[in-house]
Design an enzyme around this catalytic site. Structure first.
Site, mmCIF file in Angstrom:
data_model
loop_
_atom_site.group_PDB
_atom_site.id
_atom_site.type_symbol
_atom_site.label_atom_id
_atom_site.label_comp_id
_atom_site.label_asym_id
_atom_site.label_seq_id
_atom_site.Cartn_x
_atom_site.Cartn_y
_atom_site.Cartn_z
ATOM 1 N N SER A 1 -62.867 -42.511 31.823
ATOM 2 C CA SER A 1 -63.326 -42.277 30.510
ATOM 3 C C SER A 1 -63.447 -43.396 29.770
ATOM 4 C CB SER A 1 -62.138 -41.454 29.892
ATOM 5 O OG SER A 1 -60.981 -42.251 29.878
ATOM 6 N N GLU A 2 -62.463 -44.648 30.322
ATOM 7 C CA GLU A 2 -62.798 -45.881 29.493
ATOM 8 C C GLU A 2 -64.124 -46.691 29.978
ATOM 9 O OE1 GLU A 2 -61.035 -47.368 27.136
ATOM 10 O OE2 GLU A 2 -59.955 -45.546 27.143
ATOM 11 N N ILE A 3 -64.672 -46.186 31.339
ATOM 12 C CA ILE A 3 -65.849 -46.927 31.581
ATOM 13 C C ILE A 3 -67.006 -45.922 30.865
ATOM 14 C CG2 ILE A 3 -67.635 -47.213 33.509
ATOM 15 C CD1 ILE A 3 -65.094 -49.169 33.451
#
Length: 295
Positions: free
Chosen positions: A63-65
């Site tokens: 999700s962060e990428i």
């Protein structure tokens, strides 16, 4: 005194000293009210996303990428599709790049897909399939900078670490630098650290991000006061657009001769050739006997 946001549009903030750094005593004094405002808003208006329903390090990493330079609305569907196809580090590490890029289509900034796959390989090979809990170790992995590493530690491991992303930056500029321009992240980061809710950093950062998203919709964007603010270059006609078109064609056709690719793109051949060489160096594509394919 700070008060929580209300639907009437009341977005209160402290009277921060103009053109100087706040003292530790001043910050300590307003921190309870600041936290109360942010938490109160979150308790009433918290956004829901699938990556907020888990603390699994792999899913938090994905999700962060994906969220780097991409709006949450575009990420939600792709995140679910990606997790369904590649549910853990081992499966992603073994996947071919073409299948990863196929699902990534529509998110843009395709280098992130390569970085994510390379990270999965390294986590499996170097960390026994477990994402590191150390900031420096995380930052050694492809595509993970200081902000992404901090977010992973907070959301996956509930570690109280200071980091900045666009919504967090917006909140701190609004509350602590109302009369300032050219605010640097080096000025904001100590405030993030000093006002951090160390008992529940995961929820605190979700609350900050939601408050920042609200500010963007309610007020002129405070991030324009950031020293790091820059308007994104137009996508139409950009090299980034052409790179995306190249990948889309190769994902559809499998392989193409370079002259066929140039013809299908209807772009200047020398420009396309330069882009192809860049994409080859970066690991997106490969050329063998004049035939181009995804690596």
């Amino acid at each position: 005194m700070l008060r929580a946001y209300s639907q009437s549009g009341d977005i209160a903030r402290p009277h921060a000293p103009e053109r100087r750094t706040m003292t530790g005593t001043e910050i300590q004094k307003i921190t309870p009210s600041f936290q109360s405002s942010v938490h109160s808003y979150y308790l009433q208006y918290a956004r829901t996303f699938p990556w907020r329903e888990t603390a699994d390090p792999y899913r938090i990493l994905v999700s962060e990428i994906m969220l780097q330079q991409t709006q949450t609305e575009r990420v939600t569907g792709k995140y679910k599709e990606f997790i369904a196809r590649f549910p853990d580090f081992a499966i992603l590490a073994e996947a071919d790049l073409q299948s990863v890029l196929q699902i990534w289509q529509g998110l843009g900034y395709n280098r992130r897909a390569i970085s994510l796959k390379e990270t999965a390989v390294r986590v499996v090979q170097e960390h026994n399939g477990r994402l590191p809990k150390d900031l420096d170790e995380l930052m050694r992995l492809p595509g993970i900078g200081r902000s992404t590493a901090g977010a992973i530690l907070a959301f996956a491991y509930d570690i109280p670490i200071a980091f900045i992303e666009t919504n967090i930056r917006r909140v701190f500029i609004h509350f602590f630098f109302p009369d300032r321009e050219n605010v640097k992240d080096s000025e904001i980061l100590p405030l993030v650290q000093q006002t951090l809710d160390k008992e529940n950093p995961r929820q605190w950062y979700y609350a900050l991000m939601d408050y920042g998203a609200m500010l963007k919709s309610m007020l002129p964007n405070p991030n324009r006061k950031s020293a790091h603010y820059a308007r994104q270059a137009p996508f139409e006609g950009s090299n980034r657009q052409i790179r995306g078109m190249v990948l889309k064609l190769l994902l559809s056709c499998g392989t193409l001769r370079e002259d066929e690719l140039v013809e299908k793109l209807c772009k200047d051949s020398s420009r396309v050739q330069t882009i192809l060489r860049e994409m080859e160096r970066e690991g997106f594509i490969q050329t063998a006997g004049g035939i181009i394919s995804i690596r």
